[in-house]
Write a protein that holds these residues in place. Structure first.
Motif, PDB file in Angstrom:
ATOM      1  N   ALA A   1      -4.789   0.997  10.051  1.00 13.91           N
ATOM      2  CA  ALA A   1      -5.530   2.061  10.772  1.00 13.91           C
ATOM      3  C   ALA A   1      -4.670   3.263  10.362  1.00 13.91           C
ATOM      4  CB  ALA A   1      -4.927   1.806  12.372  1.00 13.91           C
ATOM      5  N   PRO A   2      -3.475   3.544  10.324  1.00  5.91           N
ATOM      6  CA  PRO A   2      -2.984   4.764   9.933  1.00  5.91           C
ATOM      7  C   PRO A   2      -3.469   5.244   8.536  1.00  5.91           C
ATOM      8  CG  PRO A   2      -1.179   3.128  10.237  1.00  5.91           C
ATOM      9  CD  PRO A   2      -2.504   2.629  10.696  1.00  5.91           C
ATOM     10  N   LEU A   3      -3.568   4.261   7.658  1.00  5.07           N
ATOM     11  CA  LEU A   3      -4.095   4.588   6.246  1.00  5.07           C
ATOM     12  C   LEU A   3      -5.623   5.135   6.588  1.00  5.07           C
ATOM     13  CD1 LEU A   3      -3.539   4.445   3.356  1.00  5.07           C
ATOM     14  CD2 LEU A   3      -4.557   2.393   3.200  1.00  5.07           C
ATOM     15  N   ARG A   4      -6.368   4.610   7.363  1.00  4.70           N
ATOM     16  CA  ARG A   4      -7.628   4.975   7.580  1.00  4.70           C
ATOM     17  C   ARG A   4      -7.660   6.486   8.010  1.00  4.70           C
ATOM     18  NH1 ARG A   4     -11.139   2.832  12.457  1.00  4.70           N
ATOM     19  NH2 ARG A   4     -11.459   5.086  13.034  1.00  4.70           N
ATOM     20  N   TYR A   5      -6.714   6.811   9.108  1.00  5.99           N
ATOM     21  CA  TYR A   5      -6.937   8.054   9.959  1.00  5.99           C
ATOM     22  C   TYR A   5      -6.213   8.931   8.660  1.00  5.99           C
ATOM     23  CZ  TYR A   5      -4.990  12.028  12.653  1.00  5.99           C
ATOM     24  OH  TYR A   5      -4.968  13.188  12.995  1.00  5.99           O
TER      25      TYR A   5
ATOM     26  N   VAL B   1      -5.007  -9.137   4.356  1.00  5.73           N
ATOM     27  CA  VAL B   1      -5.694  -8.069   3.789  1.00  5.73           C
ATOM     28  C   VAL B   1      -7.046  -7.948   4.368  1.00  5.73           C
ATOM     29  CG1 VAL B   1      -6.443  -7.202   1.671  1.00  5.73           C
ATOM     30  CG2 VAL B   1      -4.179  -8.111   1.785  1.00  5.73           C
ATOM     31  N   GLY B   2      -7.922  -9.005   4.378  1.00  3.26           N
ATOM     32  CA  GLY B   2      -9.448  -8.842   4.891  1.00  3.26           C
ATOM     33  C   GLY B   2      -9.478  -8.552   6.094  1.00  3.26           C
ATOM     34  N   THR B   3      -9.070  -9.381   7.080  1.00  4.44           N
ATOM     35  CA  THR B   3      -9.382  -9.028   8.438  1.00  4.44           C
ATOM     36  C   THR B   3      -8.601  -8.194   9.026  1.00  4.44           C
ATOM     37  OG1 THR B   3      -9.767 -11.308   8.762  1.00  4.44           O
ATOM     38  CG2 THR B   3      -9.363 -10.237  10.594  1.00  4.44           C
ATOM     39  N   GLY B   4      -7.053  -7.995   8.600  1.00  7.67           N
ATOM     40  CA  GLY B   4      -6.223  -6.961   9.177  1.00  7.67           C
ATOM     41  C   GLY B   4      -6.401  -5.677   8.585  1.00  7.67           C
ATOM     42  N   LEU B   5      -6.096  -5.482   7.208  1.00  7.83           N
ATOM     43  CA  LEU B   5      -6.017  -4.273   6.732  1.00  7.83           C
ATOM     44  C   LEU B   5      -7.306  -3.737   6.613  1.00  7.83           C
ATOM     45  CD1 LEU B   5      -3.896  -2.557   4.110  1.00  7.83           C
ATOM     46  CD2 LEU B   5      -6.005  -3.119   3.198  1.00  7.83           C
TER      47      LEU B   5
END
Length: 124
Positions: A14-18, A67-71
């Motif tokens: 989430a923070p990486l996306r933002y 990695v798949g579901t979470g990240l």
């Protein structure tokens, strides 16, 4: 235990996306949503590599959850893609909206296929 892996991955995604969205978008002086485009294509690439790794037996279900579901679940965003496309249409930028739809789907599928190919090259 599984939910902990999903939460841990999402706490990074989430923070990486933002941060990625903001960093990419501030470098472009256009209404086209380059930030969302970038995170979605990147997420598809990561999921492609992960899928190929799982198929080759190089990764297991715990990594899929982390990695798949979470990240990737927190990194990628179909809702923002839809919202931004709708906003482009509403503001009269229909060409950008169409380019966003076609480009995002093409880039996403292409990135996933490239990811699977990378995984096959590494673990086949």
């Amino acid at each position: 235990m599984n939910w902990v892996l999903v939460v841990a991955g999402a706490m990074v995604g989430a923070p990486l996306r933002y941060l990625t969205d903001r960093a990419v978008q501030t470098r472009h002086d256009t209404v086209f949503p380059w930030g969302t485009f970038a995170v979605n294509a990147t997420g598809c690439l990561i999921l492609g590599v992960l899928t190929g790794a799982v198929s080759a037996g190089a990764a297991g279900s715990h990594l899929q959850l982390l990695v798949g579901t979470g990240l990737c679940g927190a990194l990628t965003t179909y809702s923002t893609f839809s919202y931004e496309t709708l906003r482009l249409t509403e503001t009269g930028a229909g060409l950008y909206a169409a380019a966003n739809v076609v480009g995002s789907v093409t880039a996403g599928l292409g990135a996933a296929f490239v990811g699977v190919s990378i995984a096959r090259a590494l673990w086949a």
